[in-house]
Scaffold this active site. Sequence first.
Site, PDB file in Angstrom:
ATOM      1  N   ASP A  67     -19.672   8.082  -0.691  1.00 20.43           N
ATOM      2  CA  ASP A  67     -18.584   7.744   0.226  1.00 20.43           C
ATOM      3  C   ASP A  67     -17.646   8.927   0.414  1.00 20.43           C
ATOM      4  OD1 ASP A  67     -17.706   7.518  -2.416  1.00 20.43           O
ATOM      5  OD2 ASP A  67     -17.535   5.342  -2.327  1.00 20.43           O
ATOM      6  N   HIS A 138     -16.328  -3.739  -5.968  1.00 21.16           N
ATOM      7  CA  HIS A 138     -16.988  -2.931  -4.934  1.00 21.16           C
ATOM      8  C   HIS A 138     -17.973  -1.944  -5.560  1.00 21.16           C
ATOM      9  CE1 HIS A 138     -13.344   0.035  -5.098  1.00 21.16           C
ATOM     10  NE2 HIS A 138     -14.351   0.601  -5.737  1.00 21.16           N
ATOM     11  N   GLU A 143     -16.153  -3.079   0.024  1.00 20.72           N
ATOM     12  CA  GLU A 143     -15.127  -3.966  -0.518  1.00 20.72           C
ATOM     13  C   GLU A 143     -15.571  -5.425  -0.399  1.00 20.72           C
ATOM     14  OE1 GLU A 143     -12.979  -2.660  -2.263  1.00 20.72           O
ATOM     15  OE2 GLU A 143     -11.635  -1.241  -1.283  1.00 20.72           O
TER      16      GLU A 143
END
Length: 260
Positions: A67, A138, A143
């Site tokens: 990410d 998560h 999420e």
Amino acid sequence: MDVIITSEHENPGSIAADAIARLVDRQPDAVLGLATGSSPLSIYADLADRVAAGTLSLARVRGFMLDEYVGLPADHPERYRNVIDRDLVSRTDLDPALVQGPDGLAADIPAACAAYEDAIHDAGGVDLQILGIGADGHIGFNEPGSSLGSRTRIKTLTRQTREDNARFFDGDIDAVPAHCLTQGIATIMEARRIVLVAVGQGKAEAVHHLVEGSISALWPATVLQMHPAVTVILDAASASRLQLAEYYRQTRAGRPAWQQ
Ligand code: F6R
């Protein structure tokens, strides 16, 4: 799911690093999925020690980050690309050109996310994905409420995650970006092997759901119960809410040496 509850004399990061070293030994150009944050730090430190000692080379390994924050300037120290360079690449012989992350500064975010999916696919997929877990369950930045079939995309971070990560931004939650790009849950699930590390009491509820809860988008990590090759490496605190903790300990103790 293989659940390893470490003793206080063990380093969860070393156990994960063992699995990575075995993979790279077999397959020097393996593809690793790279997490950031606190959880993988002990793994990266252990890998760096092995490279320094000459017992491991990551020179041909390719890395795909999980990410990236949206909108952090290229030179911001907490931009995940800079974090991974600092915590892992600069301390090993990983080739920076072989490490990629989602482009949090892209003008066309959907196109950047699709390109990232293509890049992972073109590399042959992830051989071993390193994961942490958020206190809200998560994985990546998927999420609660994330589609279990999601691919790389933009997500809004929860207040809890921004509070948790404020420690990297001088305690200022307003400095933590509100959005990120993250590999989707389906993207993560395509990794051939997954190694998740969690330490500390703050992770106990999420770990309880991950290992023993019902599969639900409310606790995204629970989807890992559907993956055939997941190892979860815990300390006693993060394992403290596991109902079957004793069974996991016995299973590990009774394992043949070649499987330890
Ligand atoms: C980081 C990531 C997150 C973290 C999680 C736990 O790349 O994808 O899922 O793994 O937020 O963070 P730490 O390890 O800092 O507790």
